[in-house]
Design an enzyme around this catalytic site. Structure first.
Site, PDB file in Angstrom:
ATOM      1  N   ASP A 163      39.402  46.621  48.568  1.00  0.00           N
ATOM      2  CA  ASP A 163      39.730  47.093  47.224  1.00  0.00           C
ATOM      3  C   ASP A 163      39.918  48.610  47.217  1.00  0.00           C
ATOM      4  O   ASP A 163      39.320  49.323  48.017  1.00  0.00           O
ATOM      5  CB  ASP A 163      38.590  46.696  46.262  1.00  0.00           C
ATOM      6  CG  ASP A 163      39.028  46.784  44.810  1.00  0.00           C
ATOM      7  OD1 ASP A 163      40.240  46.879  44.544  1.00  0.00           O
ATOM      8  OD2 ASP A 163      38.142  46.769  43.933  1.00  0.00           O
TER       9      ASP A 163
ATOM     10  N   GLY B  56      45.179  50.887  45.044  1.00  0.00           N
ATOM     11  CA  GLY B  56      45.892  51.462  43.903  1.00  0.00           C
ATOM     12  C   GLY B  56      45.322  52.809  43.515  1.00  0.00           C
ATOM     13  O   GLY B  56      46.043  53.799  43.341  1.00  0.00           O
ATOM     14  N   ARG B  57      43.981  52.889  43.413  1.00  0.00           N
ATOM     15  CA  ARG B  57      43.339  54.149  43.013  1.00  0.00           C
ATOM     16  C   ARG B  57      43.553  55.230  44.075  1.00  0.00           C
ATOM     17  O   ARG B  57      43.786  56.389  43.772  1.00  0.00           O
ATOM     18  CB  ARG B  57      41.839  53.920  42.785  1.00  0.00           C
ATOM     19  CG  ARG B  57      41.541  53.363  41.406  1.00  0.00           C
ATOM     20  CD  ARG B  57      40.133  52.838  41.330  1.00  0.00           C
ATOM     21  NE  ARG B  57      40.006  51.598  42.076  1.00  0.00           N
ATOM     22  CZ  ARG B  57      38.847  51.079  42.456  1.00  0.00           C
ATOM     23  NH1 ARG B  57      37.720  51.713  42.209  1.00  0.00           N
ATOM     24  NH2 ARG B  57      38.824  49.933  43.097  1.00  0.00           N
TER      25      ARG B  57
ATOM     26  N   ARG C  91      51.539  52.944  43.549  1.00  0.00           N
ATOM     27  CA  ARG C  91      50.497  52.044  44.060  1.00  0.00           C
ATOM     28  C   ARG C  91      50.869  51.426  45.404  1.00  0.00           C
ATOM     29  O   ARG C  91      50.017  51.188  46.251  1.00  0.00           O
ATOM     30  CB  ARG C  91      50.202  50.950  43.029  1.00  0.00           C
ATOM     31  CG  ARG C  91      49.491  51.461  41.787  1.00  0.00           C
ATOM     32  CD  ARG C  91      49.346  50.344  40.762  1.00  0.00           C
ATOM     33  NE  ARG C  91      48.596  49.218  41.297  1.00  0.00           N
ATOM     34  CZ  ARG C  91      47.259  49.136  41.321  1.00  0.00           C
ATOM     35  NH1 ARG C  91      46.529  50.107  40.806  1.00  0.00           N
ATOM     36  NH2 ARG C  91      46.664  48.076  41.824  1.00  0.00           N
TER      37      ARG C  91
ATOM     38  N   HIS D 201      48.946  50.336  49.149  1.00  0.00           N
ATOM     39  CA  HIS D 201      48.962  49.077  49.903  1.00  0.00           C
ATOM     40  C   HIS D 201      49.461  49.325  51.328  1.00  0.00           C
ATOM     41  O   HIS D 201      48.956  48.726  52.276  1.00  0.00           O
ATOM     42  CB  HIS D 201      49.843  48.043  49.198  1.00  0.00           C
ATOM     43  CG  HIS D 201      49.310  47.651  47.837  1.00  0.00           C
ATOM     44  ND1 HIS D 201      47.984  47.372  47.621  1.00  0.00           N
ATOM     45  CD2 HIS D 201      49.929  47.498  46.632  1.00  0.00           C
ATOM     46  CE1 HIS D 201      47.799  47.072  46.347  1.00  0.00           C
ATOM     47  NE2 HIS D 201      48.970  47.147  45.720  1.00  0.00           N
TER      48      HIS D 201
ATOM     49  N   ASN E 151      45.833  37.679  41.511  1.00  0.00           N
ATOM     50  CA  ASN E 151      46.750  38.824  41.699  1.00  0.00           C
ATOM     51  C   ASN E 151      48.188  38.528  41.289  1.00  0.00           C
ATOM     52  O   ASN E 151      48.998  39.448  41.162  1.00  0.00           O
ATOM     53  CB  ASN E 151      46.723  39.318  43.159  1.00  0.00           C
ATOM     54  CG  ASN E 151      45.448  40.062  43.512  1.00  0.00           C
ATOM     55  OD1 ASN E 151      45.030  40.089  44.668  1.00  0.00           O
ATOM     56  ND2 ASN E 151      44.801  40.685  42.517  1.00  0.00           N
TER      57      ASN E 151
HETATM   58  C1  FPP Z   1      43.210  45.748  46.290  1.00  0.00           C
HETATM   59  O1  FPP Z   1      43.455  47.045  45.855  1.00  0.00           O
HETATM   60  C2  FPP Z   1      44.201  45.366  47.275  1.00  0.00           C
HETATM   61  C3  FPP Z   1      45.108  44.345  47.139  1.00  0.00           C
HETATM   62  C4  FPP Z   1      45.151  43.466  45.963  1.00  0.00           C
HETATM   63  C5  FPP Z   1      46.121  44.091  48.148  1.00  0.00           C
HETATM   64  C6  FPP Z   1      45.640  44.233  49.542  1.00  0.00           C
HETATM   65  C7  FPP Z   1      46.794  44.233  50.407  1.00  0.00           C
HETATM   66  C8  FPP Z   1      46.916  44.910  51.542  1.00  0.00           C
HETATM   67  C9  FPP Z   1      45.864  45.743  52.171  1.00  0.00           C
HETATM   68  C10 FPP Z   1      48.227  44.870  52.246  1.00  0.00           C
HETATM   69  C11 FPP Z   1      48.577  43.546  52.888  1.00  0.00           C
HETATM   70  C12 FPP Z   1      47.515  42.965  53.734  1.00  0.00           C
HETATM   71  C13 FPP Z   1      47.609  42.642  55.029  1.00  0.00           C
HETATM   72  C14 FPP Z   1      46.532  41.852  55.655  1.00  0.00           C
HETATM   73  C15 FPP Z   1      48.724  43.037  55.872  1.00  0.00           C
HETATM   74  P1  FPP Z   1      43.889  47.285  44.346  1.00  0.00           P
HETATM   75  O2  FPP Z   1      45.362  47.351  44.296  1.00  0.00           O
HETATM   76  O3  FPP Z   1      43.249  46.261  43.467  1.00  0.00           O
HETATM   77  O4  FPP Z   1      43.265  48.694  44.143  1.00  0.00           O
HETATM   78  P2  FPP Z   1      42.701  49.282  42.774  1.00  0.00           P
HETATM   79  O5  FPP Z   1      41.476  48.498  42.421  1.00  0.00           O
HETATM   80  O6  FPP Z   1      42.403  50.683  43.127  1.00  0.00           O
HETATM   81  O7  FPP Z   1      43.804  49.163  41.749  1.00  0.00           O
END
Ligand code: FPP
Length: 251
Positions: free
Chosen positions: A16, A19-20, A29, A33, A64
């Site tokens: 997690d 995005g932040r 964002r 990723h 998601n």
């Molecule tokens: C959570 O951060 C992250 C995700 C929902 C996506 C995770 C995806 C990856 C790391 C890329 C693809 C993965 C692989 C295995 C190649 P968030 O976007 O919820 O962050 P935030 O809470 O700060 O908004």
């Protein structure tokens, strides 16, 4: 007793904070990723070196899908690129890659990359890397319960063992209980991730955003895990000699 080596451990990570991480840098964002994928590469490599048996990464939850379409598309684009570019390396290092979660809502192009990567790495024995996509633990449990009901027919209550087996069957995987569950990004919740499998997992929450999570963080997490005392509902085991001595000395 504290826990010994990393051999045989199942580590699960809720990645997690992408995005932040990006927003704080004035970036879109998707940049978070992208940096998150680099963190995945680092952590897989280190987990391999450290002898972790199974690593399960939460990449895309069933909830998601509610995100804006462009963000969803970019996550799947990154995932496809990861599968295309990393499969060879994973195979060379003896890693078995597996995707867990629903497949019926994934695009054909994603499915093709998944199938290719899974079959190319199927013989990997050094680590089992599972990436959870369109994953919901409640959905997995519900499907396992339906499967168990179909097997049992007239008996009403399935055993925990049967449910666990059905869960692995419906998820098409062989890994089960989680030893250490890490969540990055500062939130302290499980977000529908491996709820059944984490019944006795040690939980570790860190404020580090996923793109900043590195080899040293994984090592520190495993060190912290080793310091935890796991009792699985029992009591601390005491050597008989020590117990008698303690009683004798009135302690
Ligand atoms: C959570 O951060 C992250 C995700 C929902 C996506 C995770 C995806 C990856 C790391 C890329 C693809 C993965 C692989 C295995 C190649 P968030 O976007 O919820 O962050 P935030 O809470 O700060 O908004």
């Amino acid at each position: 007793m504290p826990n010994g080596s990393n051999e045989g451990l199942h580590v699960a990570i809720i990645m997690d904070g992408n995005g932040r991480w990006a927003t704080r840098r004035g970036l879109p964002r998707v940049a978070g990723h992208r940096a998150g994928v680099a963190a995945v590469q680092r952590v897989v490599e280190r987990a391999l070196d450290l002898g972790v048996r199974c690593l399960t990464l939460y990449a895309f939850s069933s909830d998601n899908w509610r995100r804006p379409a462009p963000e969803v598309q970019s996550i799947f684009w990154l995932l496809r690129a990861f599968l295309r570019l990393e499969t060879k390396r994973l195979r060379q290092r003896g890693a078995r890659l597996e995707i867990i979660g629903r497949r019926d809502r994934l695009a054909e192009s994603v499915l093709r990359e998944i199938e290719k990567a899974e079959s190319a790495t199927a013989m990997g024995r050094n680590i089992h890397v599972r990436v959870a996509i369109d994953y919901s633990s409640r959905d997995a449990i519900t499907r396992a319960a339906a499967g168990a009901a179909a097997v049992l027919e007239h008996e009403r209550v399935p055993s925990a063992e049967l449910l666990a087996t059905m869960m692995m069957e419906t998820m098409n995987t062989q890994s089960a209980d989680v030893d250490l569950l890490i969540r990055t990004g500062g939130e302290k919740r499980l977000s529908d991730f491996l709820l059944w499998e984490s019944a006795y997992a040690e939980l570790l929450f860190t404020d580090r955003m996923w793109p900043d999570f590195g080899e040293a963080d994984l090592e520190a997490a495993l060190e912290e895990f080793k310091r935890r005392e796991r009792r699985f509902g029992g009591v601390v085991s005491v050597e008989p000699q020590t117990a008698v001595a303690s009683i004798g000395s009135g302690l």
